[in-house]
Scaffold this active site. Sequence first.
Site, PDB file in Angstrom:
ATOM      1  N   CYS A 102      -2.900   0.483  -4.200  1.00 33.22           N
ATOM      2  CA  CYS A 102      -3.927  -0.511  -4.500  1.00 33.22           C
ATOM      3  C   CYS A 102      -4.152  -0.511  -6.004  1.00 33.22           C
ATOM      4  O   CYS A 102      -4.253   0.559  -6.616  1.00 33.22           O
ATOM      5  CB  CYS A 102      -5.223  -0.140  -3.766  1.00 33.22           C
ATOM      6  SG  CYS A 102      -6.574  -1.294  -4.059  1.00 33.22           S
ATOM      7  N   HIS A 144      -4.737  -5.506   4.155  1.00 35.58           N
ATOM      8  CA  HIS A 144      -5.249  -4.762   2.995  1.00 35.58           C
ATOM      9  C   HIS A 144      -6.183  -5.645   2.163  1.00 35.58           C
ATOM     10  O   HIS A 144      -7.296  -5.225   1.792  1.00 35.58           O
ATOM     11  CB  HIS A 144      -4.058  -4.270   2.164  1.00 35.58           C
ATOM     12  CG  HIS A 144      -4.431  -3.517   0.929  1.00 35.58           C
ATOM     13  ND1 HIS A 144      -4.156  -2.180   0.755  1.00 35.58           N
ATOM     14  CD2 HIS A 144      -5.065  -3.915  -0.213  1.00 35.58           C
ATOM     15  CE1 HIS A 144      -4.619  -1.783  -0.423  1.00 35.58           C
ATOM     16  NE2 HIS A 144      -5.169  -2.819  -1.040  1.00 35.58           N
ATOM     17  N   GLU A 145      -5.740  -6.889   1.884  1.00 34.05           N
ATOM     18  CA  GLU A 145      -6.545  -7.781   1.029  1.00 34.05           C
ATOM     19  C   GLU A 145      -7.803  -8.266   1.762  1.00 34.05           C
ATOM     20  O   GLU A 145      -8.878  -8.367   1.159  1.00 34.05           O
ATOM     21  CB  GLU A 145      -5.716  -8.972   0.549  1.00 34.05           C
ATOM     22  CG  GLU A 145      -4.470  -8.606  -0.257  1.00 34.05           C
ATOM     23  CD  GLU A 145      -4.707  -7.585  -1.348  1.00 34.05           C
ATOM     24  OE1 GLU A 145      -5.794  -7.573  -1.952  1.00 34.05           O
ATOM     25  OE2 GLU A 145      -3.801  -6.766  -1.597  1.00 34.05           O
ATOM     26  N   HIS A 148     -10.515  -5.833   1.501  1.00 37.76           N
ATOM     27  CA  HIS A 148     -11.231  -5.875   0.211  1.00 37.76           C
ATOM     28  C   HIS A 148     -12.419  -6.840   0.283  1.00 37.76           C
ATOM     29  O   HIS A 148     -13.451  -6.599  -0.345  1.00 37.76           O
ATOM     30  CB  HIS A 148     -10.301  -6.337  -0.916  1.00 37.76           C
ATOM     31  CG  HIS A 148      -9.495  -5.233  -1.537  1.00 37.76           C
ATOM     32  ND1 HIS A 148     -10.068  -4.146  -2.153  1.00 37.76           N
ATOM     33  CD2 HIS A 148      -8.160  -5.075  -1.673  1.00 37.76           C
ATOM     34  CE1 HIS A 148      -9.113  -3.359  -2.635  1.00 37.76           C
ATOM     35  NE2 HIS A 148      -7.940  -3.886  -2.350  1.00 37.76           N
TER      36      HIS A 148
HETATM   37 NI    NI Z   1      -6.088  -3.149  -2.893  1.00 37.70          NI
END
Ligand code: NI
Length: 178
Positions: A102, A144-145, A148
């Site tokens: 990341c 993953h995004e 966030h």
């Molecule tokens: Ni990330």
Amino acid sequence: MTLLKIARMGHPVLLRRADAVTDPTGPDIARLVADMIETMEDAGGVGLAAPQVHRSCRVFVYRVPDTRSSGAPDDQPCGPQVLINPHLTPIGKETVLRLEGCLSIPGLRGWVPRHTRVAYHGYDAQGRQVKGTASGFLANVMQHEYDHLNGILYPMRMNDLAKMGFDTEMARYGEEQA
Ligand code: NI
């Protein structure tokens, strides 16, 4: 276009739930997306979410490099894409461990359990609805995004922190830990 400053783990903006975008076609969003793509490419990343550049809104960009694509129809290589106000839904219960890094946690990598396949929908910067399914690397980067946008960093998804380490060590020993 402008290179944006990337927030690192420990900054509270990364732990907030980001706000929905009111108008995906607004000029401020177009500028943000262009700057995020430039920032992602400059940093050598494969994904970047708006909270990582100190903008707490529901936007992320991503790409699928040739070297990461599994070749599946819903994991094809692609240049920079954007998803605004996205929704992700797992398809089935199957999960897989994925080695992730990341840009907000530089120098480290870890094995993270992720859904094998997901369905997604959202909007592009022209306000068009985008939807589809994703497997392989695309499913990985989207989860993953998307995390966030909900204030979740990949170590918070890990079930075994022994499977986290520095890039160089993970390149040497990481495969043995999967
Ligand atoms: Ni990330």
